[in-house]
Design an enzyme around this catalytic site. Sequence first.
Site, PDB file in Angstrom:
ATOM      1  N   ASP A  38      43.563  33.228  43.517  1.00 48.80           N
ATOM      2  CA  ASP A  38      44.241  34.442  43.156  1.00 48.80           C
ATOM      3  C   ASP A  38      43.914  35.652  42.615  1.00 48.80           C
ATOM      4  O   ASP A  38      42.533  35.468  42.009  1.00 48.80           O
ATOM      5  CB  ASP A  38      45.540  33.958  42.116  1.00 48.80           C
ATOM      6  CG  ASP A  38      46.994  34.706  42.107  1.00 48.80           C
ATOM      7  OD1 ASP A  38      47.962  34.188  42.468  1.00 48.80           O
ATOM      8  OD2 ASP A  38      46.865  35.921  41.794  1.00 48.80           O
ATOM      9  N   ASP A  64      40.488  38.571  45.770  1.00 44.91           N
ATOM     10  CA  ASP A  64      41.278  39.624  46.514  1.00 44.91           C
ATOM     11  C   ASP A  64      41.244  39.390  48.015  1.00 44.91           C
ATOM     12  O   ASP A  64      40.384  39.650  48.513  1.00 44.91           O
ATOM     13  CB  ASP A  64      40.776  41.171  46.125  1.00 44.91           C
ATOM     14  CG  ASP A  64      41.633  42.078  46.865  1.00 44.91           C
ATOM     15  OD1 ASP A  64      42.541  41.801  47.698  1.00 44.91           O
ATOM     16  OD2 ASP A  64      41.720  43.191  46.470  1.00 44.91           O
ATOM     17  N   ASN A  91      49.158  32.197  51.497  1.00 49.84           N
ATOM     18  CA  ASN A  91      50.455  32.647  50.639  1.00 49.84           C
ATOM     19  C   ASN A  91      50.429  33.843  50.004  1.00 49.84           C
ATOM     20  O   ASN A  91      51.517  34.431  49.651  1.00 49.84           O
ATOM     21  CB  ASN A  91      50.750  31.207  49.889  1.00 49.84           C
ATOM     22  CG  ASN A  91      51.708  31.503  48.615  1.00 49.84           C
ATOM     23  OD1 ASN A  91      52.797  31.430  48.921  1.00 49.84           O
ATOM     24  ND2 ASN A  91      51.402  31.993  47.698  1.00 49.84           N
ATOM     25  N   TYR A 155      57.218  45.176  54.776  1.00 47.99           N
ATOM     26  CA  TYR A 155      57.112  43.669  54.596  1.00 47.99           C
ATOM     27  C   TYR A 155      57.508  42.772  55.847  1.00 47.99           C
ATOM     28  O   TYR A 155      56.912  41.928  56.282  1.00 47.99           O
ATOM     29  CB  TYR A 155      58.088  43.235  53.575  1.00 47.99           C
ATOM     30  CG  TYR A 155      58.025  41.836  52.832  1.00 47.99           C
ATOM     31  CD1 TYR A 155      56.955  41.156  52.225  1.00 47.99           C
ATOM     32  CD2 TYR A 155      59.088  40.915  53.285  1.00 47.99           C
ATOM     33  CE1 TYR A 155      56.983  39.984  51.598  1.00 47.99           C
ATOM     34  CE2 TYR A 155      59.184  39.884  52.740  1.00 47.99           C
ATOM     35  CZ  TYR A 155      58.177  39.418  52.042  1.00 47.99           C
ATOM     36  OH  TYR A 155      58.080  37.941  51.509  1.00 47.99           O
ATOM     37  N   LYS A 159      55.343  40.467  57.942  1.00 52.80           N
ATOM     38  CA  LYS A 159      55.852  38.813  58.133  1.00 52.80           C
ATOM     39  C   LYS A 159      55.969  38.568  59.511  1.00 52.80           C
ATOM     40  O   LYS A 159      55.862  37.449  59.851  1.00 52.80           O
ATOM     41  CB  LYS A 159      56.982  38.503  57.243  1.00 52.80           C
ATOM     42  CG  LYS A 159      56.728  38.888  55.637  1.00 52.80           C
ATOM     43  CD  LYS A 159      55.547  37.757  55.406  1.00 52.80           C
ATOM     44  CE  LYS A 159      55.511  37.637  53.774  1.00 52.80           C
ATOM     45  NZ  LYS A 159      54.540  36.826  53.698  1.00 52.80           N
TER      46      LYS A 159
HETATM   47  N1  LIG Z   1      60.235  34.575  46.820  1.00 48.64           N
HETATM   48  C1  LIG Z   1      60.949  34.744  47.931  1.00 48.64           C
HETATM   49  O1  LIG Z   1      62.081  34.727  47.998  1.00 48.64           O
HETATM   50  C2  LIG Z   1      59.910  34.831  49.351  1.00 48.64           C
HETATM   51  C3  LIG Z   1      60.458  34.765  50.604  1.00 48.64           C
HETATM   52  C4  LIG Z   1      60.067  34.665  51.648  1.00 48.64           C
HETATM   53  C5  LIG Z   1      58.531  34.634  51.457  1.00 48.64           C
HETATM   54  N2  LIG Z   1      57.871  34.741  50.457  1.00 48.64           N
HETATM   55  C6  LIG Z   1      56.506  34.923  50.387  1.00 48.64           C
HETATM   56  O2  LIG Z   1      55.763  33.557  49.435  1.00 48.64           O
HETATM   57  C7  LIG Z   1      54.758  34.051  49.262  1.00 48.64           C
HETATM   58  C8  LIG Z   1      54.643  33.895  47.715  1.00 48.64           C
HETATM   59  O3  LIG Z   1      55.481  34.736  47.192  1.00 48.64           O
HETATM   60  P1  LIG Z   1      56.206  34.386  45.571  1.00 48.64           P
HETATM   61  O4  LIG Z   1      57.701  34.757  45.650  1.00 48.64           O
HETATM   62  O5  LIG Z   1      55.561  33.294  44.886  1.00 48.64           O
HETATM   63  O6  LIG Z   1      55.306  35.678  44.881  1.00 48.64           O
HETATM   64  P2  LIG Z   1      54.800  36.179  43.254  1.00 48.64           P
HETATM   65  O7  LIG Z   1      54.818  37.333  43.306  1.00 48.64           O
HETATM   66  O8  LIG Z   1      55.443  34.742  42.358  1.00 48.64           O
HETATM   67  O9  LIG Z   1      53.141  35.344  43.846  1.00 48.64           O
HETATM   68  C9  LIG Z   1      52.465  36.021  44.930  1.00 48.64           C
HETATM   69  C10 LIG Z   1      50.971  35.560  44.179  1.00 48.64           C
HETATM   70  O10 LIG Z   1      50.055  36.431  45.232  1.00 48.64           O
HETATM   71  C11 LIG Z   1      49.112  36.736  44.380  1.00 48.64           C
HETATM   72  N3  LIG Z   1      48.621  37.951  45.098  1.00 48.64           N
HETATM   73  C12 LIG Z   1      49.021  39.359  45.406  1.00 48.64           C
HETATM   74  N4  LIG Z   1      48.111  40.112  45.875  1.00 48.64           N
HETATM   75  C13 LIG Z   1      46.952  39.279  46.338  1.00 48.64           C
HETATM   76  C14 LIG Z   1      45.561  39.583  46.721  1.00 48.64           C
HETATM   77  N5  LIG Z   1      45.470  40.984  47.371  1.00 48.64           N
HETATM   78  N6  LIG Z   1      44.670  38.609  46.667  1.00 48.64           N
HETATM   79  C15 LIG Z   1      45.031  37.285  46.292  1.00 48.64           C
HETATM   80  N7  LIG Z   1      46.395  37.042  45.679  1.00 48.64           N
HETATM   81  C16 LIG Z   1      47.217  38.134  45.588  1.00 48.64           C
HETATM   82  C17 LIG Z   1      49.860  37.405  43.065  1.00 48.64           C
HETATM   83  O11 LIG Z   1      48.941  37.639  42.076  1.00 48.64           O
HETATM   84  C18 LIG Z   1      50.757  36.385  42.925  1.00 48.64           C
HETATM   85  O12 LIG Z   1      50.174  35.107  42.161  1.00 48.64           O
HETATM   86  C19 LIG Z   1      54.352  35.679  49.558  1.00 48.64           C
HETATM   87  O13 LIG Z   1      53.647  35.558  50.706  1.00 48.64           O
HETATM   88  C20 LIG Z   1      55.667  36.147  49.929  1.00 48.64           C
HETATM   89  O14 LIG Z   1      56.015  37.244  50.546  1.00 48.64           O
HETATM   90  C21 LIG Z   1      58.493  34.606  49.375  1.00 48.64           C
END
Ligand SMILES: NC(=O)c1ccc[n+]([C@@H]2O[C@H](COP(=O)([O-])OP(=O)(O)OC[C@H]3O[C@@H](n4cnc5c(N)ncnc54)[C@H](O)[C@@H]3O)[C@@H](O)[C@H]2O)c1
Length: 248
Positions: A38, A64, A91, A155, A159
């Site tokens: 992360d 990153d 992810n 987004y 996606k």
């Molecule tokens: N929560 C939802 O409803 C939902 C729905 C569909 C898809 N998603 C996807 O699921 C994945 C996780 O989402 P989430 O809801 O757990 O979000 P979240 O914000 O809780 O977690 C995302 C994580 O990604 C990390 N991150 C961001 N930029 C980064 C980078 N440049 N390098 C490394 N790490 C990085 C953040 O620090 C964070 O820990 C994402 O790809 C999101 O688009 C989420």
Amino acid sequence: MELSLTGRTAIVTGAGNGIGAAIAARLVAEGANVVVADINLENAERQAEALRRDGGKAKAIKVDVVKEADVNAMVDETVAAFGSIDILVNNAGLTRDMRITKMSEADWDIVVDVILKGSFNCTKAVLPHMNERKWGRIVNISSRAHLGNPGQANYSAAKAGIIGFTRAMSLEAGRNYITVNAVAPGIINTDMIRSLPHWEKIKENAEKTTPIPRVGEPEDVADAVAFLVSERAGYISGDVLHVTGGRY
Ligand SMILES: NC(=O)c1ccc[n+]([C@@H]2O[C@H](COP(=O)([O-])OP(=O)(O)OC[C@H]3O[C@@H](n4cnc5c(N)ncnc54)[C@H](O)[C@@H]3O)[C@@H](O)[C@H]2O)c1
């Protein structure tokens, strides 16, 4: 069902929080060695520590995903710690929601870069290790937003792009028995979505209109990913599994 993940090594990006943290926990519970990668090292360390406390094998690495040098260092550290890389879960992601007329170039770039370039960098870096062992599993986290959401041009485009990327990679990697799939979650109860100004309304609406009348939990996505990265899913590739409670 026996997933046969004992001894496999997985990198889960964005695993310091939310869905990624649940995926890391599920893979550790199945016996895998997991790199909790992360950009937020504090969160990654906390998650990895909690997994180790429960007897799992987990290591936090700051990365990153947009930076190739960071990603290559992460892969080197993973191999040094666990000896191989068998599984990658792309992810890491974020949102910068805005109608397009108000969306800045920076809002566009960061969302597309983290989701698309991040997946490109990580996939490119792990594939040689998987090719060598003629075994690999890559899961890219897309979103139901690939269908297009207002206020999410950046987004939704990223996606949808992830799905094209998944299909192209499945065609390139298949000859070495490496599967590449996407998981497209719907509304999942994490900080990302709870931080939206209308979260309560979104939740209420989801409970009324989703065929399975609740919002999703990170563990719902983690279960789908665990199956796709397992020994049991060796003949499924280039596909998109929706985890939306039937809302797709
Ligand atoms: N929560 C939802 O409803 C939902 C729905 C569909 C898809 N998603 C996807 O699921 C994945 C996780 O989402 P989430 O809801 O757990 O979000 P979240 O914000 O809780 O977690 C995302 C994580 O990604 C990390 N991150 C961001 N930029 C980064 C980078 N440049 N390098 C490394 N790490 C990085 C953040 O620090 C964070 O820990 C994402 O790809 C999101 O688009 C989420």
